[in-house]
Design a protein around this motif. Structure first.
Motif, PDB file in Angstrom:
ATOM      1  N   ILE A 314       0.849  -1.198   0.000  1.00  0.00           N
ATOM      2  CA  ILE A 314       0.000   0.000   0.000  1.00  0.00           C
ATOM      3  C   ILE A 314       0.878   1.239   0.000  1.00  0.00           C
ATOM      4  N   ASP A 315       0.644   2.139  -0.964  1.00  0.00           N
ATOM      5  CA  ASP A 315       1.467   3.342  -1.097  1.00  0.00           C
ATOM      6  C   ASP A 315       0.573   4.545  -1.361  1.00  0.00           C
ATOM      7  N   HIS A 316       0.696   5.573  -0.533  1.00  0.00           N
ATOM      8  CA  HIS A 316      -0.105   6.792  -0.673  1.00  0.00           C
ATOM      9  C   HIS A 316      -1.590   6.463  -0.831  1.00  0.00           C
ATOM     10  N   ALA A 317      -2.119   5.868   0.210  1.00  0.00           N
ATOM     11  CA  ALA A 317      -3.533   5.473   0.183  1.00  0.00           C
ATOM     12  C   ALA A 317      -4.168   5.781   1.538  1.00  0.00           C
ATOM     13  N   VAL A 318      -5.489   5.891   1.529  1.00  0.00           N
ATOM     14  CA  VAL A 318      -6.267   6.028   2.759  1.00  0.00           C
ATOM     15  C   VAL A 318      -7.102   4.759   2.899  1.00  0.00           C
ATOM     16  N   VAL A 319      -6.904   4.036   3.988  1.00  0.00           N
ATOM     17  CA  VAL A 319      -7.662   2.801   4.246  1.00  0.00           C
ATOM     18  C   VAL A 319      -8.582   3.067   5.433  1.00  0.00           C
ATOM     19  N   SER A 320      -9.884   2.940   5.200  1.00  0.00           N
ATOM     20  CA  SER A 320     -10.873   3.263   6.234  1.00  0.00           C
ATOM     21  C   SER A 320     -11.119   2.070   7.159  1.00  0.00           C
ATOM     22  N   ASP A 321     -12.059   2.243   8.082  1.00  0.00           N
ATOM     23  CA  ASP A 321     -12.326   1.229   9.102  1.00  0.00           C
ATOM     24  C   ASP A 321     -12.953  -0.034   8.508  1.00  0.00           C
ATOM     25  N   GLY A 322     -12.659  -1.166   9.143  1.00  0.00           N
ATOM     26  CA  GLY A 322     -13.390  -2.399   8.883  1.00  0.00           C
ATOM     27  C   GLY A 322     -13.110  -3.071   7.551  1.00  0.00           C
ATOM     28  N   CYS A 323     -11.952  -2.795   6.937  1.00  0.00           N
ATOM     29  CA  CYS A 323     -11.628  -3.405   5.626  1.00  0.00           C
ATOM     30  C   CYS A 323     -10.852  -4.710   5.809  1.00  0.00           C
ATOM     31  N   ILE A 324     -10.958  -5.577   4.801  1.00  0.00           N
ATOM     32  CA  ILE A 324     -10.136  -6.788   4.732  1.00  0.00           C
ATOM     33  C   ILE A 324      -9.415  -6.747   3.390  1.00  0.00           C
ATOM     34  N   ILE A 325      -8.089  -6.591   3.438  1.00  0.00           N
ATOM     35  CA  ILE A 325      -7.299  -6.433   2.213  1.00  0.00           C
ATOM     36  C   ILE A 325      -6.287  -7.568   2.147  1.00  0.00           C
ATOM     37  N   ASN A 326      -6.463  -8.449   1.157  1.00  0.00           N
ATOM     38  CA  ASN A 326      -5.521  -9.545   0.972  1.00  0.00           C
ATOM     39  C   ASN A 326      -4.389  -9.112   0.047  1.00  0.00           C
ATOM     40  N   ARG A 327      -3.592 -10.025  -0.446  1.00  0.00           N
ATOM     41  CA  ARG A 327      -2.344  -9.696  -1.137  1.00  0.00           C
ATOM     42  C   ARG A 327      -2.602  -8.896  -2.420  1.00  0.00           C
ATOM     43  N   ARG A 338     -15.492  -1.021   5.222  1.00  0.00           N
ATOM     44  CA  ARG A 338     -15.937  -2.413   4.985  1.00  0.00           C
ATOM     45  C   ARG A 338     -15.558  -2.946   3.603  1.00  0.00           C
ATOM     46  N   SER A 339     -14.563  -2.360   2.957  1.00  0.00           N
ATOM     47  CA  SER A 339     -14.159  -2.871   1.633  1.00  0.00           C
ATOM     48  C   SER A 339     -13.423  -4.206   1.781  1.00  0.00           C
ATOM     49  N   VAL A 340     -13.660  -5.101   0.813  1.00  0.00           N
ATOM     50  CA  VAL A 340     -12.980  -6.403   0.796  1.00  0.00           C
ATOM     51  C   VAL A 340     -12.254  -6.549  -0.537  1.00  0.00           C
ATOM     52  N   GLU A 368     -22.064 -17.232  -5.556  1.00  0.00           N
ATOM     53  CA  GLU A 368     -21.047 -18.082  -6.193  1.00  0.00           C
ATOM     54  C   GLU A 368     -21.681 -19.231  -6.958  1.00  0.00           C
ATOM     55  N   ALA A 369     -22.751 -19.796  -6.423  1.00  0.00           N
ATOM     56  CA  ALA A 369     -23.452 -20.898  -7.096  1.00  0.00           C
ATOM     57  C   ALA A 369     -24.036 -20.440  -8.437  1.00  0.00           C
ATOM     58  N   LEU A 370     -24.339 -19.144  -8.537  1.00  0.00           N
ATOM     59  CA  LEU A 370     -24.879 -18.574  -9.789  1.00  0.00           C
ATOM     60  C   LEU A 370     -23.771 -18.001 -10.677  1.00  0.00           C
ATOM     61  N   GLY A 371     -22.509 -18.196 -10.239  1.00  0.00           N
ATOM     62  CA  GLY A 371     -21.378 -17.689 -11.018  1.00  0.00           C
ATOM     63  C   GLY A 371     -21.207 -16.184 -10.900  1.00  0.00           C
ATOM     64  N   GLN A 372     -21.741 -15.614  -9.817  1.00  0.00           N
ATOM     65  CA  GLN A 372     -21.677 -14.160  -9.624  1.00  0.00           C
ATOM     66  C   GLN A 372     -20.662 -13.811  -8.534  1.00  0.00           C
ATOM     67  N   PRO A 373     -20.026 -12.644  -8.643  1.00  0.00           N
ATOM     68  CA  PRO A 373     -19.014 -12.266  -7.646  1.00  0.00           C
ATOM     69  C   PRO A 373     -19.642 -11.871  -6.311  1.00  0.00           C
ATOM     70  N   ARG A 374     -18.822 -11.959  -5.270  1.00  0.00           N
ATOM     71  CA  ARG A 374     -19.225 -11.479  -3.956  1.00  0.00           C
ATOM     72  C   ARG A 374     -19.004  -9.969  -3.900  1.00  0.00           C
ATOM     73  N   ILE A 375     -19.534  -9.317  -2.860  1.00  0.00           N
ATOM     74  CA  ILE A 375     -19.322  -7.874  -2.694  1.00  0.00           C
ATOM     75  C   ILE A 375     -17.834  -7.611  -2.445  1.00  0.00           C
ATOM     76  N   GLY A 376     -17.284  -6.655  -3.157  1.00  0.00           N
ATOM     77  CA  GLY A 376     -15.869  -6.316  -3.044  1.00  0.00           C
ATOM     78  C   GLY A 376     -15.172  -6.514  -4.379  1.00  0.00           C
ATOM     79  N   ILE A 377     -13.847  -6.685  -4.338  1.00  0.00           N
ATOM     80  CA  ILE A 377     -13.042  -6.833  -5.558  1.00  0.00           C
ATOM     81  C   ILE A 377     -12.519  -8.260  -5.631  1.00  0.00           C
ATOM     82  N   GLY A 378     -12.752  -8.930  -6.765  1.00  0.00           N
ATOM     83  CA  GLY A 378     -12.333 -10.318  -6.940  1.00  0.00           C
ATOM     84  C   GLY A 378     -10.838 -10.473  -7.148  1.00  0.00           C
TER      85      GLY A 378
END
Length: 435
Positions: A314-327, A338-340, A368-378
């Protein structure tokens, strides 16, 4: 804070009125499902938090907010954010446009909105009315302009800000005399001769506290102080707008003064200005400092957990409360509440407005069963120069960028405005989509 005098007297004689704005067409599609003041800002705030916070920090606690379009989320935000106790007094109250037996029309403009609520305001005991915009980013101690207003025995005082010749052509420009009284007003002057005649005298720079040596013009900030009786008198007509009608006429007939403000001020009127103002919060020395605790910006307390970051860059970013950020790799971006973000994401110059809730496991499995993404970024999705509105579902292996596309596009999955891609609220972008 604003330069000049501070008001040492009681501020309980002031009534603050925040204009909720019209349909906000220039901020569409961010205003598709919400009013302009309710548009999220800098990850965890909303635009309306700025004028309300300025009022609270200036010890002004009687605040009305006038709205008419898409006001449900704004009502919810106000009711959940601003509660004053019975002993301290004060309120933040929404007055939505309503049809009555006497009047079946909606607000026709800023002046019309105040006129239609005047009887309501006059139930209060106040000497001064402070009229504010609901979609500007700035920090001001209103006691300065109120103090100047009282000292100069003004009928109306208008907050103005020095702007360059280029900026002056898209704003309302004031000309003042030696006592700061406004003698002339020109809306969006384009003619070079008119611009030359409106230029601020350099000999006045030091007296007005204007810094710099370039040509400056005094632009209206859309912030007005009216004496109670003058406001009643100036609204006794059919004029619909303060900036276009009431103020130009008042200059000819009343004592209208300029209060010169020095500081950052941005009118969040377009997608481009919204985008740039948000991204500026990511810079090391932002022009608007949300970390200034001498005058904090208030918003709804959400009691979210701290954000969890699993191996991200993470570089020059603002990360708000309650987020889950993977690699993921995040640069020059705002990550809203609450971003994922899943593994392999790349975000550059992207504003995520966040989510209103955490998606349940049952909802994730059903999509997922319908082939649709979850809320957030895949997984492995790349996004640049984009705004991702709330609760959006962005699939895996997607590319979202405005490169090589027109400035303005309307598509069933997305919009482009001012060269910026916008994914609308609650929308879904299928896996593998290339925008």
């Amino acid at each position: 804070m604003a330069n000049g005098m501070r008001m040492s007297t009681n501020t309980s004689n002031v009534l603050s009125v925040i204009m909720g704005g019209g349909q906000g067409t220039r901020l569409f599609p961010l205003t598709r499902d919400r009013s302009k003041p309710a548009v999220p800002l800098a990850g965890k705030y909303r635009l309306v938090d700025i004028p309300i916070s300025n009022c609270i920090n200036s010890h002004l606690r009687r605040i009305y907010l006038l709205t008419q379009f898409n006001s449900a989320s704004l009502h919810r935000h106000i009711s959940q954010s601003y509660k004053f106790d019975h002993f301290a007094g004060g309120f933040v109250e929404i007055l939505a446009a309503e049809q009555t037996f006497a009047n079946t029309s909606w607000y026709q403009g800023t002046a019309d909105a105040v006129r239609k609520n005047l009887a309501h305001f006059l139930n209060h005991d106040f000497d001064y009315a402070l009229i504010l915009s609901g979609d500007q980013l700035y920090r001001m101690d209103f006691r300065s302009i109120l103090s100047q207003h009282a000292v100069t025995a003004a009928d109306v005082t208008i907050a103005t800000i020095p702007v360059t010749r280029e900026s002056a052509q898209s704003l309302g420009i004031m000309q003042i005399n030696a006592e700061r009284r406004i003698t002339r007003f020109v809306e969006k002057p384009k003619d070079p001769a008119a611009l030359d005649s409106l230029r601020l005298d350099k000999d006045w720079y030091s007296r007005l506290g204007v810094e710099g040596e370039e040509e400056f013009y005094l632009a209206s900030m859309g912030i007005y102080v009216f004496n109670r009786d003058i406001l009643i008198k100036l609204l006794d007509n059919t004029f619909t707008d303060f900036g276009k009608h009431i103020i130009p006429n008042a200059i000819q007939t009343h004592r209208v003064f300029s209060h010169v403000f020095q500081g950052y001020w941005e009118d969040i009127g377009t997608i481009r200005s919204f985008f740039e103002a948000n991204l500026d919060a990511c810079s090391e020395l932002p022009r608007f400092n949300f970390f200034d605790m001498s005058a904090p910006v208030f918003t709804r307390p959400r009691f979210l957990p701290g954000s969890k970051i699993n191996g991200a860059t993470i570089d020059h970013a603002v990360v708000s409360d309650g987020c889950i950020i993977n690699r993921s790799k995040i640069t020059q971006s705002i990550i809203g509440i609450r971003s994922v973000l899943n593994d392999g994401c790349q975000l550059n110059r992207t504003i995520m407005l966040g989510c209103d809730y955490y998606e349940s496991l049952e909802s994730i499995q059903r999509h997922e069963a319908l082939g649709q993404p979850r809320i957030g970024i895949g997984h492995n999705t790349r996004i640049e120069n984009a705004i991702i509105d709330k609760n959006a579902r962005i699939g895996s292996d997607c590319v979202i960028t405005p490169t090589d596309k027109p400035e303005n596009v309307d598509h069933e999955l997305y919009y482009i405005r001012d060269g910026i891609v916008i994914i609308p609220k609650n929308s879904s972008v299928p896996h593998g989509t290339k925008i």
